[in-house]
Scaffold this active site. Structure first.
Site, PDB file in Angstrom:
ATOM      1  N   ASP A 198      -6.412  -4.687  -4.370  1.00 47.25           N
ATOM      2  CA  ASP A 198      -6.098  -3.323  -3.957  1.00 47.25           C
ATOM      3  C   ASP A 198      -4.800  -2.798  -4.566  1.00 47.25           C
ATOM      4  OD1 ASP A 198      -7.407  -5.111  -2.117  1.00 47.25           O
ATOM      5  OD2 ASP A 198      -7.452  -3.535  -0.606  1.00 47.25           O
ATOM      6  N   ASP A 208       0.802  -1.224   0.000  1.00 49.92           N
ATOM      7  CA  ASP A 208       0.000   0.000   0.000  1.00 49.92           C
ATOM      8  C   ASP A 208       0.833   1.271   0.000  1.00 49.92           C
ATOM      9  OD1 ASP A 208      -2.630  -0.985  -0.159  1.00 49.92           O
ATOM     10  OD2 ASP A 208      -2.598  -1.545   1.955  1.00 49.92           O
TER      11      ASP A 208
END
Length: 394
Positions: free
Chosen positions: A173, A106
């Site tokens: 993601d 991330d």
């Protein structure tokens, strides 16, 4: 003549829609400014029942979304208070770069919306260096034997179950984080950044997207050989279901990949997952947290999925595609924004600290029906894209 077929009526309706979105965008900026002193240097993580924020306890994957909102507000207003609030968070991002335990897939969510945004908006060289350091850390997670960027990390030798779960796993993601690599390639000319982003995107297309254009949240590979094994979920209802925000990440992400590379296969993938989302949504304007029929046993809405989808659809409508198709995706984006404004908008709710209600962070873990910082960020991005803005930090 029927009013809906009257071109003048259609033009007026479009103007009213734009005015509605513009007013909503202004309310978002006002709310950010209003809550700035309350939030301080903290980073919102999830909302409470009373629409107050619970904050991150140290580095967290969601921390970039507050900075991202401030940078968008600064872009819109030129108000130095927003710039200062974003830049004041820099020490928290240094912690990530200085400790490998805080770094995972991330890094794009974190550094594109903080350091890259700072560089693009102010020309701050330290911010650029931090963005490049984060990009290097992200490509260091690349697993060439499987062609993917490793998602989560093991906690260490004392937690073998965590290692067994994380090793060899990619997730939907991550495609949103590839923009950090494309930016790093543009800045440095180093081909690894571009190539790894493109390989991961292709692996996402090959393994996260099913034949019917629904999507897995995660996919597992043999950690040693890279052999594809199976698709699974983590935040969705079941391994064979379609988690709404995972579909949304890929809608926005494949479109970003096409915008960066001009790869027609990425455009095709974006069209496929967007069309499937439209079919799965049916007559609704805000998706439930998982598109599986069984998920209606717990029919929580996910405003964050709707916001990500809307932003991605506006981005897709701005690509070099036929006008009729562009209009279609824009209309779908409008439908989702309208649903958010009618069902989830908190910008007219006195005392609310965030922008959107009814976000579903992790329903199986009980985290649902709450404000979410990523829902708020993508809500602003979608509203800006609806107004014709095209300069973002992705």
């Amino acid at each position: 003549m029927n009013g809906l077929n009257n071109p003048y009526f259609a033009q007026e309706l479009s103007v009213h829609t734009e005015d509605r979105y513009d007013r909503a965008l202004k309310r978002c900026v006002d709310r950010l400014h209003e809550q700035m002193a309350t939030i301080g240097l903290r980073n919102p993580k999830i909302g409470t029942d009373g629409n107050k924020w619970i904050y991150c306890d140290g580095p967290d994957w969601v921390m970039g979304f507050q900075s991202g909102q401030y940078w968008l507000a600064y872009q819109l207003t030129g108000d130095a208070a927003f710039r200062n609030a974003a830049q004041a968070r820099r020490p928290e991002y240094r912690k990530i770069l200085e400790n490998h335990r805080f770094r995972d897939h991330d890094l794009g969510f974190q550094f594109s919306l903080h350091s890259v945004a700072d560089w693009l908006m102010t020309g701050d060289k330290e911010a650029r260096d931090m963005g490049l350091s984060a990009a290097f850390a992200l490509i260091s997670r690349f697993r060439p034997e499987g062609g993917y960027i490793q998602a989560w990390s093991p906690f260490g030798a004392n937690d073998p179950e965590r290692a067994k779960f994380t090793n060899g796993r990619m997730i939907a993601d991550t495609i949103q984080n590839l923009a950090l690599l494309h930016w790093a390639h543009k800045e440095t000319g180093i081909a690894d950044y571009r190539d790894i982003a493109q390989i991961h995107a292709q692996t996402s297309a090959d393994h996260l997207v099913r034949a019917d254009d629904t999507t897995f949240h995660t996919y597992l590979f043999d950690p040693a050989t890279g052999e594809p094994m199976r698709g699974e979920t983590h935040q969705g209802y079941a391994d064979n279901s379609c988690w709404a925000r995972g579909q949304a990440w890929l809608m926005h992400g494949f479109t970003q990949c096409y915008a960066y590379t001009g790869d027609k296969h990425m455009l095709d993938m974006a069209r496929r997952v967007c069309s499937k989302a439209e079919a799965l949504l049916g007559t609704d304007s805000v998706p439930v947290w998982d598109f599986s029929l069984a998920s209606h046993e717990t029919p929580h809405l996910d405003s964050s999925a709707a916001a990500v989808m809307a932003a991605g659809l506006y981005l897709l409508s701005d690509q070099d595609i036929p006008n009729e198709e562009s209009d279609h995706w824009r209309a779908f984006g409008n439908r989702l924004l309208d649903g958010l404004l009618e069902t989830c908008d908190l910008t007219t709710t006195e005392g609310a600290q965030g922008l959107l209600a009814h976000g579903a962070a992790h329903v199986p873990a009980g985290r649902c029906d709450a404000m979410l910082p990523y829902g708020d960020y993508y809500f602003i991005e979608a509203l800006m894209r609806s107004q014709g803005h095209t300069q973002f930090f992705w």
